[in-house]
Write a protein that holds these residues in place. Sequence first.
Motif, PDB file in Angstrom:
ATOM      1  N   GLY A 219       0.714  29.156   8.297  1.00  0.00           N
ATOM      2  CA  GLY A 219      -0.327  28.452   7.558  1.00  0.00           C
ATOM      3  C   GLY A 219      -0.924  29.267   6.432  1.00  0.00           C
ATOM      4  O   GLY A 219      -1.421  28.708   5.449  1.00  0.00           O
ATOM      5  N   MET A 220      -0.889  30.618   6.554  1.00  0.00           N
ATOM      6  CA  MET A 220      -1.558  31.447   5.554  1.00  0.00           C
ATOM      7  C   MET A 220      -0.649  32.481   4.890  1.00  0.00           C
ATOM      8  O   MET A 220      -0.820  32.793   3.717  1.00  0.00           O
ATOM      9  CB  MET A 220      -2.745  32.166   6.201  1.00  0.00           C
ATOM     10  CG  MET A 220      -3.808  31.220   6.736  1.00  0.00           C
ATOM     11  SD  MET A 220      -5.130  32.069   7.601  1.00  0.00           S
ATOM     12  CE  MET A 220      -5.989  32.814   6.225  1.00  0.00           C
ATOM     13  N   LEU A 221       0.317  33.017   5.631  1.00  0.00           N
ATOM     14  CA  LEU A 221       1.140  34.094   5.083  1.00  0.00           C
ATOM     15  C   LEU A 221       2.467  33.600   4.519  1.00  0.00           C
ATOM     16  O   LEU A 221       2.805  33.850   3.377  1.00  0.00           O
ATOM     17  CB  LEU A 221       1.369  35.166   6.154  1.00  0.00           C
ATOM     18  CG  LEU A 221       0.097  35.817   6.731  1.00  0.00           C
ATOM     19  CD1 LEU A 221       0.448  36.786   7.843  1.00  0.00           C
ATOM     20  CD2 LEU A 221      -0.680  36.536   5.633  1.00  0.00           C
ATOM     21  N   VAL A 222       3.237  32.910   5.362  1.00  0.00           N
ATOM     22  CA  VAL A 222       4.533  32.368   4.917  1.00  0.00           C
ATOM     23  C   VAL A 222       4.327  30.873   4.663  1.00  0.00           C
ATOM     24  O   VAL A 222       4.676  30.036   5.488  1.00  0.00           O
ATOM     25  CB  VAL A 222       5.622  32.600   5.988  1.00  0.00           C
ATOM     26  CG1 VAL A 222       6.988  32.185   5.470  1.00  0.00           C
ATOM     27  CG2 VAL A 222       5.634  34.051   6.431  1.00  0.00           C
ATOM     28  N   THR A 223       3.757  30.556   3.518  1.00  0.00           N
ATOM     29  CA  THR A 223       3.270  29.197   3.282  1.00  0.00           C
ATOM     30  C   THR A 223       4.356  28.197   2.882  1.00  0.00           C
ATOM     31  O   THR A 223       4.094  26.998   2.865  1.00  0.00           O
ATOM     32  CB  THR A 223       2.186  29.204   2.196  1.00  0.00           C
ATOM     33  OG1 THR A 223       2.731  29.800   1.010  1.00  0.00           O
ATOM     34  CG2 THR A 223       0.970  29.991   2.649  1.00  0.00           C
ATOM     35  N   HIS A 224       5.563  28.665   2.565  1.00  0.00           N
ATOM     36  CA  HIS A 224       6.581  27.723   2.087  1.00  0.00           C
ATOM     37  C   HIS A 224       6.941  26.678   3.140  1.00  0.00           C
ATOM     38  O   HIS A 224       7.190  25.522   2.814  1.00  0.00           O
ATOM     39  CB  HIS A 224       7.836  28.455   1.602  1.00  0.00           C
ATOM     40  CG  HIS A 224       8.646  29.075   2.702  1.00  0.00           C
ATOM     41  ND1 HIS A 224       8.352  30.306   3.231  1.00  0.00           N
ATOM     42  CD2 HIS A 224       9.732  28.611   3.370  1.00  0.00           C
ATOM     43  CE1 HIS A 224       9.231  30.587   4.186  1.00  0.00           C
ATOM     44  NE2 HIS A 224      10.071  29.582   4.289  1.00  0.00           N
ATOM     45  N   LEU A 225       6.939  27.071   4.438  1.00  0.00           N
ATOM     46  CA  LEU A 225       7.249  26.101   5.490  1.00  0.00           C
ATOM     47  C   LEU A 225       6.153  25.045   5.572  1.00  0.00           C
ATOM     48  O   LEU A 225       6.434  23.850   5.673  1.00  0.00           O
ATOM     49  CB  LEU A 225       7.407  26.804   6.843  1.00  0.00           C
ATOM     50  CG  LEU A 225       7.680  25.886   8.036  1.00  0.00           C
ATOM     51  CD1 LEU A 225       8.974  25.104   7.840  1.00  0.00           C
ATOM     52  CD2 LEU A 225       7.742  26.679   9.324  1.00  0.00           C
ATOM     53  N   GLY A 226       4.899  25.492   5.517  1.00  0.00           N
ATOM     54  CA  GLY A 226       3.788  24.547   5.539  1.00  0.00           C
ATOM     55  C   GLY A 226       3.808  23.602   4.356  1.00  0.00           C
ATOM     56  O   GLY A 226       3.534  22.409   4.492  1.00  0.00           O
ATOM     57  N   GLU A 227       4.170  24.124   3.187  1.00  0.00           N
ATOM     58  CA  GLU A 227       4.249  23.291   1.981  1.00  0.00           C
ATOM     59  C   GLU A 227       5.369  22.261   2.103  1.00  0.00           C
ATOM     60  O   GLU A 227       5.218  21.112   1.670  1.00  0.00           O
ATOM     61  CB  GLU A 227       4.466  24.172   0.752  1.00  0.00           C
ATOM     62  CG  GLU A 227       3.241  25.001   0.383  1.00  0.00           C
ATOM     63  CD  GLU A 227       3.547  26.079  -0.644  1.00  0.00           C
ATOM     64  OE1 GLU A 227       4.711  26.175  -1.085  1.00  0.00           O
ATOM     65  OE2 GLU A 227       2.617  26.831  -0.988  1.00  0.00           O
ATOM     66  N   GLU A 228       6.497  22.669   2.699  1.00  0.00           N
ATOM     67  CA  GLU A 228       7.613  21.730   2.893  1.00  0.00           C
ATOM     68  C   GLU A 228       7.225  20.614   3.861  1.00  0.00           C
ATOM     69  O   GLU A 228       7.532  19.445   3.631  1.00  0.00           O
ATOM     70  CB  GLU A 228       8.844  22.469   3.421  1.00  0.00           C
ATOM     71  CG  GLU A 228       9.564  23.302   2.373  1.00  0.00           C
ATOM     72  CD  GLU A 228      10.232  22.448   1.323  1.00  0.00           C
ATOM     73  OE1 GLU A 228      10.898  21.463   1.684  1.00  0.00           O
ATOM     74  OE2 GLU A 228      10.072  22.753   0.128  1.00  0.00           O
ATOM     75  N   LEU A 229       6.561  20.989   4.965  1.00  0.00           N
ATOM     76  CA  LEU A 229       6.131  19.974   5.933  1.00  0.00           C
ATOM     77  C   LEU A 229       5.156  18.992   5.299  1.00  0.00           C
ATOM     78  O   LEU A 229       5.222  17.789   5.532  1.00  0.00           O
ATOM     79  CB  LEU A 229       5.479  20.644   7.154  1.00  0.00           C
ATOM     80  CG  LEU A 229       6.409  21.330   8.145  1.00  0.00           C
ATOM     81  CD1 LEU A 229       5.605  22.091   9.186  1.00  0.00           C
ATOM     82  CD2 LEU A 229       7.308  20.315   8.822  1.00  0.00           C
ATOM     83  N   LEU A 230       4.239  19.524   4.510  1.00  0.00           N
ATOM     84  CA  LEU A 230       3.238  18.675   3.872  1.00  0.00           C
ATOM     85  C   LEU A 230       3.864  17.776   2.824  1.00  0.00           C
ATOM     86  O   LEU A 230       3.557  16.584   2.739  1.00  0.00           O
ATOM     87  CB  LEU A 230       2.147  19.550   3.246  1.00  0.00           C
ATOM     88  CG  LEU A 230       0.853  18.854   2.836  1.00  0.00           C
ATOM     89  CD1 LEU A 230       0.214  18.150   4.025  1.00  0.00           C
ATOM     90  CD2 LEU A 230      -0.106  19.857   2.234  1.00  0.00           C
ATOM     91  N   LYS A 231       4.785  18.318   2.042  1.00  0.00           N
ATOM     92  CA  LYS A 231       5.415  17.546   0.969  1.00  0.00           C
ATOM     93  C   LYS A 231       6.350  16.470   1.511  1.00  0.00           C
ATOM     94  O   LYS A 231       6.304  15.316   1.082  1.00  0.00           O
ATOM     95  CB  LYS A 231       6.192  18.487   0.041  1.00  0.00           C
ATOM     96  CG  LYS A 231       6.924  17.777  -1.080  1.00  0.00           C
ATOM     97  CD  LYS A 231       7.752  18.756  -1.889  1.00  0.00           C
ATOM     98  CE  LYS A 231       8.613  18.026  -2.902  1.00  0.00           C
ATOM     99  NZ  LYS A 231       9.519  18.930  -3.618  1.00  0.00           N
ATOM    100  N   ASN A 232       7.193  16.852   2.468  1.00  0.00           N
ATOM    101  CA  ASN A 232       8.224  15.924   2.945  1.00  0.00           C
ATOM    102  C   ASN A 232       7.764  15.010   4.062  1.00  0.00           C
ATOM    103  O   ASN A 232       8.264  13.893   4.192  1.00  0.00           O
ATOM    104  CB  ASN A 232       9.458  16.708   3.407  1.00  0.00           C
ATOM    105  CG  ASN A 232      10.142  17.423   2.268  1.00  0.00           C
ATOM    106  OD1 ASN A 232      10.132  16.960   1.147  1.00  0.00           O
ATOM    107  ND2 ASN A 232      10.736  18.563   2.560  1.00  0.00           N
ATOM    108  N   TYR A 233       6.841  15.484   4.903  1.00  0.00           N
ATOM    109  CA  TYR A 233       6.468  14.704   6.087  1.00  0.00           C
ATOM    110  C   TYR A 233       4.981  14.415   6.191  1.00  0.00           C
ATOM    111  O   TYR A 233       4.534  13.822   7.175  1.00  0.00           O
ATOM    112  CB  TYR A 233       6.920  15.433   7.359  1.00  0.00           C
ATOM    113  CG  TYR A 233       8.404  15.640   7.423  1.00  0.00           C
ATOM    114  CD1 TYR A 233       9.253  14.593   7.757  1.00  0.00           C
ATOM    115  CD2 TYR A 233       8.970  16.879   7.132  1.00  0.00           C
ATOM    116  CE1 TYR A 233      10.626  14.765   7.813  1.00  0.00           C
ATOM    117  CE2 TYR A 233      10.346  17.069   7.180  1.00  0.00           C
ATOM    118  CZ  TYR A 233      11.163  16.007   7.523  1.00  0.00           C
ATOM    119  OH  TYR A 233      12.516  16.184   7.574  1.00  0.00           O
TER     120      TYR A 233
END
Length: 198
Positions: free
Chosen positions: A28-42
């Motif tokens: 959620g705070m350090l490796v944000t690319h996964l969170g951004e992908e989840l938010l964008k796609n799902y």
Amino acid sequence: RDRNIRRMATAGTLLLAMSLLGFALVYGMLVTHLGEELLKNYLLDPWPLLAVTGITGLVIVAFTMRRNPLVGLVAFFCCSWLLYGWWGYQLLNPVRSAAPFMAAIHERLGPMAELGLVDWKEQLVLEAKSPVKTFGFSLSSLKEAQLAIQWATLSENRWLLVSDKVMSPCFNAQESIDMGLRHRRHWYLLNSNAFNSV
């Protein structure tokens, strides 16, 4: 023996709580690319829920570690289940339901437009805000696309919702509106400008 069981209960609760909190902090705070992908796609942002569940576990450990760790472990599972039911289920609703997806399409097209579905899923039909046109369920993708194009070219107000599986060679992705991922497929909204000859 009782002391070992108590230690294991404390360690188990602590491990689960720290894992959830760790996932929330890292992704959620350090490796944000996964969170951004989840938010964008799902449209999914699970990190606050995981953080709150982890913090709840740490508070439970602090209060029950010396008195009764087994009660603490059970309390942690109960609190986790309640948080999932009250919060997590709401987070998953846009992912599992086609209602927000179809509402966004209806809003984009307006009430006067007609929508046809190519390579469709049943949920899309069930959650549609207005009647939709389908072109068969057991037909080949190419035949379904041909029928859809014939139908859509009869009026400028007709649009097609097409999955990425049938975009090529029938449709031009550059002339389409990208509607994102839903039900493991990428969807595009297009009108006659995006039709290729098939």
